[in-house]
Motif scaffolding. Structure first.
Motif, PDB file in Angstrom:
ATOM      1  N   PRO A 176     -70.901 -14.862   6.075  1.00 41.20           N
ATOM      2  CA  PRO A 176     -71.832 -15.627   5.225  1.00 41.20           C
ATOM      3  C   PRO A 176     -72.291 -14.848   4.000  1.00 41.20           C
ATOM      4  O   PRO A 176     -72.575 -15.447   2.962  1.00 41.20           O
ATOM      5  CB  PRO A 176     -73.000 -15.944   6.160  1.00 41.20           C
ATOM      6  N   ALA A 177     -72.361 -13.525   4.092  1.00 42.82           N
ATOM      7  CA  ALA A 177     -72.741 -12.742   2.912  1.00 42.82           C
ATOM      8  C   ALA A 177     -71.683 -12.870   1.815  1.00 42.82           C
ATOM      9  O   ALA A 177     -72.012 -13.007   0.632  1.00 42.82           O
ATOM     10  CB  ALA A 177     -72.925 -11.277   3.297  1.00 42.82           C
ATOM     11  N   LEU A 178     -70.418 -12.832   2.194  1.00 40.47           N
ATOM     12  CA  LEU A 178     -69.343 -13.035   1.214  1.00 40.47           C
ATOM     13  C   LEU A 178     -69.396 -14.450   0.650  1.00 40.47           C
ATOM     14  O   LEU A 178     -69.116 -14.662  -0.542  1.00 40.47           O
ATOM     15  CB  LEU A 178     -67.991 -12.766   1.867  1.00 40.47           C
ATOM     16  N   ALA A 179     -69.748 -15.419   1.486  1.00 39.28           N
ATOM     17  CA  ALA A 179     -69.872 -16.797   1.004  1.00 39.28           C
ATOM     18  C   ALA A 179     -70.998 -16.917  -0.026  1.00 39.28           C
ATOM     19  O   ALA A 179     -70.876 -17.668  -1.003  1.00 39.28           O
ATOM     20  CB  ALA A 179     -70.131 -17.733   2.183  1.00 39.28           C
ATOM     21  N   VAL A 180     -72.094 -16.189   0.175  1.00 43.12           N
ATOM     22  CA  VAL A 180     -73.178 -16.183  -0.806  1.00 43.12           C
ATOM     23  C   VAL A 180     -72.670 -15.692  -2.157  1.00 43.12           C
ATOM     24  O   VAL A 180     -72.990 -16.257  -3.213  1.00 43.12           O
ATOM     25  CB  VAL A 180     -74.346 -15.305  -0.320  1.00 43.12           C
ATOM     26  N   MET A 181     -71.876 -14.648  -2.141  1.00 39.51           N
ATOM     27  CA  MET A 181     -71.376 -14.090  -3.396  1.00 39.51           C
ATOM     28  C   MET A 181     -70.444 -15.072  -4.111  1.00 39.51           C
ATOM     29  O   MET A 181     -70.470 -15.177  -5.343  1.00 39.51           O
ATOM     30  CB  MET A 181     -70.661 -12.771  -3.135  1.00 39.51           C
ATOM     31  N   LEU A 182     -69.627 -15.800  -3.363  1.00 37.66           N
ATOM     32  CA  LEU A 182     -68.787 -16.827  -3.986  1.00 37.66           C
ATOM     33  C   LEU A 182     -69.659 -17.921  -4.610  1.00 37.66           C
ATOM     34  O   LEU A 182     -69.362 -18.416  -5.703  1.00 37.66           O
ATOM     35  CB  LEU A 182     -67.835 -17.427  -2.951  1.00 37.66           C
ATOM     36  N   GLY A 183     -70.730 -18.284  -3.911  1.00 37.07           N
ATOM     37  CA  GLY A 183     -71.653 -19.260  -4.480  1.00 37.07           C
ATOM     38  C   GLY A 183     -72.383 -18.721  -5.695  1.00 37.07           C
ATOM     39  O   GLY A 183     -72.624 -19.459  -6.665  1.00 37.07           O
ATOM     40  N   ALA A 184     -72.738 -17.439  -5.659  1.00 40.22           N
ATOM     41  CA  ALA A 184     -73.416 -16.836  -6.808  1.00 40.22           C
ATOM     42  C   ALA A 184     -72.530 -16.868  -8.044  1.00 40.22           C
ATOM     43  O   ALA A 184     -73.009 -17.085  -9.165  1.00 40.22           O
ATOM     44  CB  ALA A 184     -73.816 -15.403  -6.476  1.00 40.22           C
ATOM     45  N   ASN A 185     -71.230 -16.677  -7.864  1.00 40.37           N
ATOM     46  CA  ASN A 185     -70.306 -16.731  -8.991  1.00 40.37           C
ATOM     47  C   ASN A 185     -70.320 -18.115  -9.645  1.00 40.37           C
ATOM     48  O   ASN A 185     -70.302 -18.243 -10.871  1.00 40.37           O
ATOM     49  CB  ASN A 185     -68.881 -16.401  -8.530  1.00 40.37           C
TER      50      ASN A 185
ATOM     51  N   ALA B 114     -66.908 -22.435 -21.588  1.00 41.61           N
ATOM     52  CA  ALA B 114     -67.772 -22.726 -20.442  1.00 41.61           C
ATOM     53  C   ALA B 114     -66.980 -23.374 -19.310  1.00 41.61           C
ATOM     54  O   ALA B 114     -67.167 -23.047 -18.128  1.00 41.61           O
ATOM     55  CB  ALA B 114     -68.929 -23.623 -20.871  1.00 41.61           C
ATOM     56  N   ASP B 115     -66.068 -24.301 -19.674  1.00 42.74           N
ATOM     57  CA  ASP B 115     -65.263 -24.964 -18.652  1.00 42.74           C
ATOM     58  C   ASP B 115     -64.320 -23.992 -17.948  1.00 42.74           C
ATOM     59  O   ASP B 115     -64.119 -24.076 -16.730  1.00 42.74           O
ATOM     60  CB  ASP B 115     -64.460 -26.107 -19.279  1.00 42.74           C
ATOM     61  N   PHE B 116     -63.734 -23.071 -18.699  1.00 40.07           N
ATOM     62  CA  PHE B 116     -62.840 -22.079 -18.089  1.00 40.07           C
ATOM     63  C   PHE B 116     -63.617 -21.171 -17.125  1.00 40.07           C
ATOM     64  O   PHE B 116     -63.139 -20.859 -16.025  1.00 40.07           O
ATOM     65  CB  PHE B 116     -62.168 -21.236 -19.173  1.00 40.07           C
ATOM     66  N   HIS B 117     -64.808 -20.787 -17.537  1.00 38.20           N
ATOM     67  CA  HIS B 117     -65.664 -19.955 -16.687  1.00 38.20           C
ATOM     68  C   HIS B 117     -65.981 -20.677 -15.368  1.00 38.20           C
ATOM     69  O   HIS B 117     -65.883 -20.094 -14.274  1.00 38.20           O
ATOM     70  CB  HIS B 117     -66.948 -19.638 -17.454  1.00 38.20           C
ATOM     71  N   THR B 118     -66.344 -21.951 -15.456  1.00 40.93           N
ATOM     72  CA  THR B 118     -66.649 -22.731 -14.256  1.00 40.93           C
ATOM     73  C   THR B 118     -65.410 -22.932 -13.387  1.00 40.93           C
ATOM     74  O   THR B 118     -65.459 -22.768 -12.160  1.00 40.93           O
ATOM     75  CB  THR B 118     -67.225 -24.095 -14.665  1.00 40.93           C
ATOM     76  N   MET B 119     -64.297 -23.292 -14.025  1.00 39.06           N
ATOM     77  CA  MET B 119     -63.082 -23.546 -13.272  1.00 39.06           C
ATOM     78  C   MET B 119     -62.606 -22.296 -12.547  1.00 39.06           C
ATOM     79  O   MET B 119     -62.197 -22.360 -11.378  1.00 39.06           O
ATOM     80  CB  MET B 119     -61.983 -24.041 -14.210  1.00 39.06           C
ATOM     81  N   PHE B 120     -62.672 -21.138 -13.190  1.00 39.01           N
ATOM     82  CA  PHE B 120     -62.233 -19.897 -12.565  1.00 39.01           C
ATOM     83  C   PHE B 120     -63.015 -19.636 -11.282  1.00 39.01           C
ATOM     84  O   PHE B 120     -62.438 -19.311 -10.231  1.00 39.01           O
ATOM     85  CB  PHE B 120     -62.403 -18.731 -13.540  1.00 39.01           C
ATOM     86  N   ASN B 121     -64.336 -19.784 -11.335  1.00 39.32           N
ATOM     87  CA  ASN B 121     -65.156 -19.474 -10.163  1.00 39.32           C
ATOM     88  C   ASN B 121     -65.029 -20.528  -9.074  1.00 39.32           C
ATOM     89  O   ASN B 121     -65.093 -20.213  -7.879  1.00 39.32           O
ATOM     90  CB  ASN B 121     -66.621 -19.317 -10.589  1.00 39.32           C
ATOM     91  N   LEU B 122     -64.843 -21.792  -9.444  1.00 38.37           N
ATOM     92  CA  LEU B 122     -64.633 -22.819  -8.433  1.00 38.37           C
ATOM     93  C   LEU B 122     -63.298 -22.625  -7.711  1.00 38.37           C
ATOM     94  O   LEU B 122     -63.227 -22.737  -6.478  1.00 38.37           O
ATOM     95  CB  LEU B 122     -64.678 -24.203  -9.088  1.00 38.37           C
ATOM     96  N   VAL B 123     -62.242 -22.314  -8.459  1.00 34.86           N
ATOM     97  CA  VAL B 123     -60.940 -22.079  -7.843  1.00 34.86           C
ATOM     98  C   VAL B 123     -60.991 -20.848  -6.946  1.00 34.86           C
ATOM     99  O   VAL B 123     -60.442 -20.841  -5.831  1.00 34.86           O
ATOM    100  CB  VAL B 123     -59.848 -21.928  -8.918  1.00 34.86           C
ATOM    101  N   LEU B 124     -61.683 -19.800  -7.402  1.00 31.11           N
ATOM    102  CA  LEU B 124     -61.809 -18.591  -6.602  1.00 31.11           C
ATOM    103  C   LEU B 124     -62.531 -18.885  -5.286  1.00 31.11           C
ATOM    104  O   LEU B 124     -62.135 -18.391  -4.214  1.00 31.11           O
ATOM    105  CB  LEU B 124     -62.572 -17.527  -7.394  1.00 31.11           C
ATOM    106  N   ALA B 125     -63.592 -19.706  -5.340  1.00 30.52           N
ATOM    107  CA  ALA B 125     -64.313 -20.070  -4.124  1.00 30.52           C
ATOM    108  C   ALA B 125     -63.428 -20.885  -3.183  1.00 30.52           C
ATOM    109  O   ALA B 125     -63.437 -20.673  -1.963  1.00 30.52           O
ATOM    110  CB  ALA B 125     -65.575 -20.863  -4.482  1.00 30.52           C
ATOM    111  N   CYS B 126     -62.665 -21.812  -3.725  1.00 31.18           N
ATOM    112  CA  CYS B 126     -61.773 -22.626  -2.895  1.00 31.18           C
ATOM    113  C   CYS B 126     -60.693 -21.772  -2.229  1.00 31.18           C
ATOM    114  O   CYS B 126     -60.276 -22.060  -1.092  1.00 31.18           O
ATOM    115  CB  CYS B 126     -61.128 -23.717  -3.736  1.00 31.18           C
ATOM    116  N   LEU B 127     -60.241 -20.732  -2.906  1.00 31.35           N
ATOM    117  CA  LEU B 127     -59.207 -19.864  -2.342  1.00 31.35           C
ATOM    118  C   LEU B 127     -59.741 -18.981  -1.228  1.00 31.35           C
ATOM    119  O   LEU B 127     -59.062 -18.782  -0.203  1.00 31.35           O
ATOM    120  CB  LEU B 127     -58.593 -18.994  -3.444  1.00 31.35           C
ATOM    121  N   PHE B 128     -60.947 -18.461  -1.381  1.00 26.84           N
ATOM    122  CA  PHE B 128     -61.440 -17.446  -0.445  1.00 26.84           C
ATOM    123  C   PHE B 128     -62.310 -18.004   0.672  1.00 26.84           C
ATOM    124  O   PHE B 128     -62.397 -17.384   1.736  1.00 26.84           O
ATOM    125  CB  PHE B 128     -62.209 -16.356  -1.210  1.00 26.84           C
ATOM    126  N   LEU B 129     -62.998 -19.114   0.474  1.00 20.85           N
ATOM    127  CA  LEU B 129     -63.858 -19.637   1.537  1.00 20.85           C
ATOM    128  C   LEU B 129     -63.117 -19.863   2.856  1.00 20.85           C
ATOM    129  O   LEU B 129     -63.627 -19.501   3.922  1.00 20.85           O
ATOM    130  CB  LEU B 129     -64.543 -20.929   1.080  1.00 20.85           C
TER     131      LEU B 129
END
Length: 553
Positions: free
Chosen positions: A84-93, A280-295
């Motif tokens: 869950p701590a790693l999940a928090v960091m993905l959400g923080a991104n 702004a869209d690239f920044h959001t897309m990068f972090n959303l894709v990263l979260a989808c990959l690692f969660l």
């Protein structure tokens, strides 16, 4: 000169943007920091809830670094699992992208009104939280003003061709852009400010979109550096699992995005032609894709980090509290139980000190004396930790019984620590004196001393049991031991003087040492009885206020 003035204007606008971001972050932390930390702590149970909490907390704080440091503190203290701590960091991104999305629209015209309202709240509000929210609005207004100045500066950018050439040369190599933005983000402690700066540069065509995307990747990488440097406990590799895991996941995402930067950049520009919005869209897309990959793979990822950074195998520090859970302070009943469990460790340490002192009197081992004296430091540290923990509890949350139990725990730990001081400052120096001067007790005298020490250790075990059970019968029995111990001390003293008169003691120094030891043992026993028996007897009304008989008229 044109280049110099342009650089000064650019640096001033960037500094204003950083300061505005800092004011927003500190204002939110002062107003809602404790609430956000509590919310984050409660959400650290499942990965999805932790992910959403990371988004929410970071969106409010405007700092994934702050969220990372808080979560790293929970993880380093063993209060939360790594997944869950790693999940928090993905959400923080993802949370850092929200304010960037808002500020990517043309809202700079609202800055004067926002600053005005913020100043009025900051100067006039009597409420502390309203005062802090005024600070937040001032910071937000300064951020909008700084963005407006950056856009104006970039509009006149054609007047400084040398600066255009400098930034243009730096933006031709994507890897250089990543490293440059990572360094700036690490130094600024704010990926939001750096992303907004990149957005301004791209909006005025100072840097092309592909270079801006590479800079965004660097900003995402740089914001993971600070939790690694500041949030991990030195010397224990296990405490670095969370910040290292966060940095590695970002590095993997940056590497994948760099490999596909060309086609990815063309796709983003096609979808969003506005240069400010596309950043702004690239920044959001990068972090959303990263979260989808690692969660989905956080569990095996956490196991991998556990193997790479194993728990240090060093023995635990005996003076470190084991049961004083900070999170339990919200529930007084649990917190008092934790403090009582920790208090029993003081009784165990005092028992070890008494056993060491007894062996030192018999064997005359100086090394054993030194080792026994070191245990008094353990008593002091645990005593301080327990008192600090108990005094941090909110008195308004304590019921009458809770206040009583808190007082009993404090009484116990204070008396046990004072008994340890008697061993450290009186009993052990007497043993050292005996060894240095080669003094020897008579066989009868040594037998008396050892018998009283054995009785003392038995009383200590009884006191520890009584402290947990609070049984009135045991309390009376232990209190009677004080009387019996006083009588035994008087008998031993009388026997000692009888042997002294008969010439069965070698020197006057041995006599003085023997009497001092008897008084010290009686004093230690008094602290043991006061630690556990007196609070129970006082509560039941069985404790007399004085041993002095009332005057009869």
């Amino acid at each position: 000169m044109t280049l110099t003035f342009t650089l000064i204007d650019l640096a001033g606008s960037v500094a204003l943007l950083l300061w505005g971001t800092h004011m927003v972050q500190t204002g939110i932390q002062r107003a809602f920091g404790a609430t956000l930390r509590s919310l984050l702590g409660r959400a650290l149970r499942g990965r999805l809830g932790a992910f959403l909490a990371g988004i929410g907390v970071t969106a409010v704080l405007q700092s994934s670094t702050a969220t990372g440091l808080m979560t790293a503190g929970f993880a380093a203290g063993g209060l939360v699992d790594l997944v869950p701590a790693l999940a928090v960091m993905l959400g923080a991104n993802v949370g850092t992208t929200l304010i960037v999305q808002v500020l990517s629209f043309d809202v700079a015209a609202a800055s004067p009104a926002v600053i005005l309202v913020g100043v009025l709240m900051f100067r006039k509000a009597s409420n502390t939280r309203a005062h802090d929210l005024g600070r937040v609005l001032i910071g937000l207004g300064l951020m909008l003003l700084a963005l407006h100045q950056l856009l104006g500066l970039m509009t006149d950018y054609e007047d400084a061709p040398s600066l255009r050439m400098l930034l243009g040369a730096a933006s031709t190599v994507p890897l250089v852009d990543v490293l440059l933005a990572a360094g700036l983000t690490w130094a600024a402690h704010s990926s939001v400010a750096i992303i907004l700066l990149i957005m301004s540069l791209c909006a005025q065509n100072v840097v092309p979109p592909d270079a801006a995307f590479a800079l965004v990747l660097g900003a995402n990488l740089g914001t993971a550096i600070n939790p690694l440097l500041e949030g991990a406990t030195a010397g224990d590799p296990a405490s670095k699992r969370l910040p290292v895991g966060n940095l590695l996941s970002r590095a993997v995402g940056v590497g994948m995005a760099l490999a596909a930067l060309g086609p990815l950049g063309r796709l983003m520009v096609t979808i969003e032609p506005d240069n400010a919005r596309v950043v702004a869209d690239f920044h959001t897309m990068f972090n959303l894709v990263l979260a989808c990959l690692f969660l989905p793979v956080l569990s095996p990822y956490a196991r991998l980090l556990g193997r790479l950074l194993p728990q240090r195998a060093d023995p635990a520090d005996p003076s470190r509290p084991l049961y004083l859970d900070p999170a339990a302070r919200q529930i007084p009943m649990v917190a008092l139980g934790n403090a009582a469990r920790e208090a029993l460790r003081l009784a165990d340490v005092l028992g070890e000190m008494l056993a060491g002192a007894r062996a030192a009197l018999v064997e005359g081992d100086r090394k054993l004396i030194v080792e026994t004296r070191r245990r008094d430091d353990i008593l002091d540290n645990l005593n301080t930790a327990i008192k600090t923990y108990l005094t941090s509890l909110d008195p308004e949350q304590l019921a009458e019984n809770d206040h009583r139990r808190l007082h009993e725990i404090l009484t116990f730990v204070i008396n046990i620590e004072q008994a340890g001081d008697v061993v450290d400052l009186n009993l052990l120096p007497h043993a050292t004196k005996r060894v240095k001067r080669g003094l020897a007790f008579s066989k009868e005298g040594e037998t008396e001393l050892l018998a009283m020490m054995d009785r003392l250790m038995t009383n200590l075990r009884t006191a520890a049991s009584l402290f947990m059970t609070e049984d009135p019968r045991t309390a009376r029995m232990l209190a009677d031991e004080k009387v019996a111990f006083r009588e035994a001390e008087s008998t031993a003293t009388a026997s000692h003087f009888e042997r002294l008169r008969s010439g069965r003691i070698d020197t006057a120094q041995t006599s003085a040492l023997h009497l001092d030891l008897l008084r010290d043992l009686k004093l230690i026993n008094s602290h043991i009885v006061a630690a556990a028996a007196y609070p129970v007897l006082e509560r039941t009304g069985a404790l007399l206020p004085s041993r002095i008989a009332a005057n009869e008229m």
